[in-house]
Motif scaffolding. Structure first.
Motif, PDB file in Angstrom:
ATOM      1  N   LEU A 293      60.476 -70.852  67.416  1.00 44.97           N
ATOM      2  CA  LEU A 293      60.292 -69.363  67.550  1.00 44.97           C
ATOM      3  C   LEU A 293      61.748 -69.217  68.737  1.00 44.97           C
ATOM      4  N   VAL A 294      61.498 -70.223  69.104  1.00 41.21           N
ATOM      5  CA  VAL A 294      62.375 -69.753  70.876  1.00 41.21           C
ATOM      6  C   VAL A 294      64.155 -69.927  70.658  1.00 41.21           C
ATOM      7  N   ASP A 295      64.343 -70.871  69.705  1.00 42.93           N
ATOM      8  CA  ASP A 295      65.456 -70.825  69.197  1.00 42.93           C
ATOM      9  C   ASP A 295      66.548 -69.840  68.193  1.00 42.93           C
ATOM     10  N   VAL A 296      65.179 -69.708  67.498  1.00 45.03           N
ATOM     11  CA  VAL A 296      65.588 -68.277  67.113  1.00 45.03           C
ATOM     12  C   VAL A 296      65.694 -66.888  67.648  1.00 45.03           C
ATOM     13  N   MET A 297      65.252 -67.206  68.600  1.00 37.84           N
ATOM     14  CA  MET A 297      65.152 -65.913  69.283  1.00 37.84           C
ATOM     15  C   MET A 297      66.588 -66.038  70.974  1.00 37.84           C
ATOM     16  N   LEU A 298      66.973 -66.848  70.670  1.00 35.05           N
ATOM     17  CA  LEU A 298      67.843 -67.504  71.629  1.00 35.05           C
ATOM     18  C   LEU A 298      69.634 -66.982  70.939  1.00 35.05           C
ATOM     19  N   VAL A 299      69.236 -67.710  69.518  1.00 37.64           N
ATOM     20  CA  VAL A 299      70.282 -67.139  68.456  1.00 37.64           C
ATOM     21  C   VAL A 299      70.132 -65.799  67.988  1.00 37.64           C
ATOM     22  N   LEU A 300      69.490 -65.263  67.645  1.00 35.91           N
ATOM     23  CA  LEU A 300      69.680 -63.615  68.117  1.00 35.91           C
ATOM     24  C   LEU A 300      69.576 -63.077  69.461  1.00 35.91           C
ATOM     25  N   LEU A 301      69.852 -63.354  70.289  1.00 33.59           N
ATOM     26  CA  LEU A 301      69.405 -63.114  71.004  1.00 33.59           C
ATOM     27  C   LEU A 301      71.256 -62.801  72.172  1.00 33.59           C
ATOM     28  N   ILE A 302      72.204 -63.437  71.729  1.00 31.46           N
ATOM     29  CA  ILE A 302      73.410 -64.343  71.462  1.00 31.46           C
ATOM     30  C   ILE A 302      74.277 -63.420  70.497  1.00 31.46           C
TER      31      ILE A 302
END
Length: 148
Positions: free
Chosen positions: A25-34
């Motif tokens: 979940l954290v990985d996906v959120m960081l990718v979306l943020l970028i």
């Protein structure tokens, strides 16, 4: 030393897992943020114009306005499309005739005029005169807020 190992001789039941793995979940959120950080500046693309300062408040608009921009070199743009000054009257006539019936109450469309602060005053006034001649009287001069 004793270790608590799962036994195979038990009843075949497993103990319920009491942890949730949040790493994906954290990985996906960081990718979306970028992705949003990279694409957000691209959404405000337009003609680069150094606008003058003003203390006026922003306008509330209900329809998408027509944007006319004049950059530092004096090039004319209508909604991010470069246009020769000789073609401006015909284009404004088309905008006025297309907008008069579709808008609420038959009003002409709102026009945002963005002109670089280094331009000659007469150049901006010629464009405003063409707007007035075409019947586009709802003109707003776009500025940046003082101190921005």
């Amino acid at each position: 030393m004793a270790m608590n190992l799962p036994s195979r001789s038990g009843r075949g039941r497993r103990a319920p897992m009491a942890e949730i793995n949040v790493t994906p979940l954290v990985d996906v959120m960081l990718v979306l943020l970028i992705i949003f950080m990279v694409t957000a500046p691209l959404l405000t693309a337009g003609v680069p114009v150094e606008l003058p300062d003003s203390r006026a408040k922003p306008l509330d608009t209900e329809d998408k306005p027509v944007q006319i921009s004049i950059d530092r070199a004096g090039k004319l743009f209508v909604d991010d499309t470069e246009l020769a000054e000789a073609d401006l009257p015909a284009r404004l006539e088309r905008i006025a005739s297309a907008g008069s019936g579709a808008r609420a109450g038959g009003r002409p469309p709102q026009v945002f005029l963005r002109a670089d602060r280094g331009l000659d005053y007469g150049r901006v006034m010629r464009v405003m005169g063409e707007l007035n001649r075409a019947g586009l009287n709802r003109v707003a001069l776009v500025t940046v807020e003082e101190g921005s």
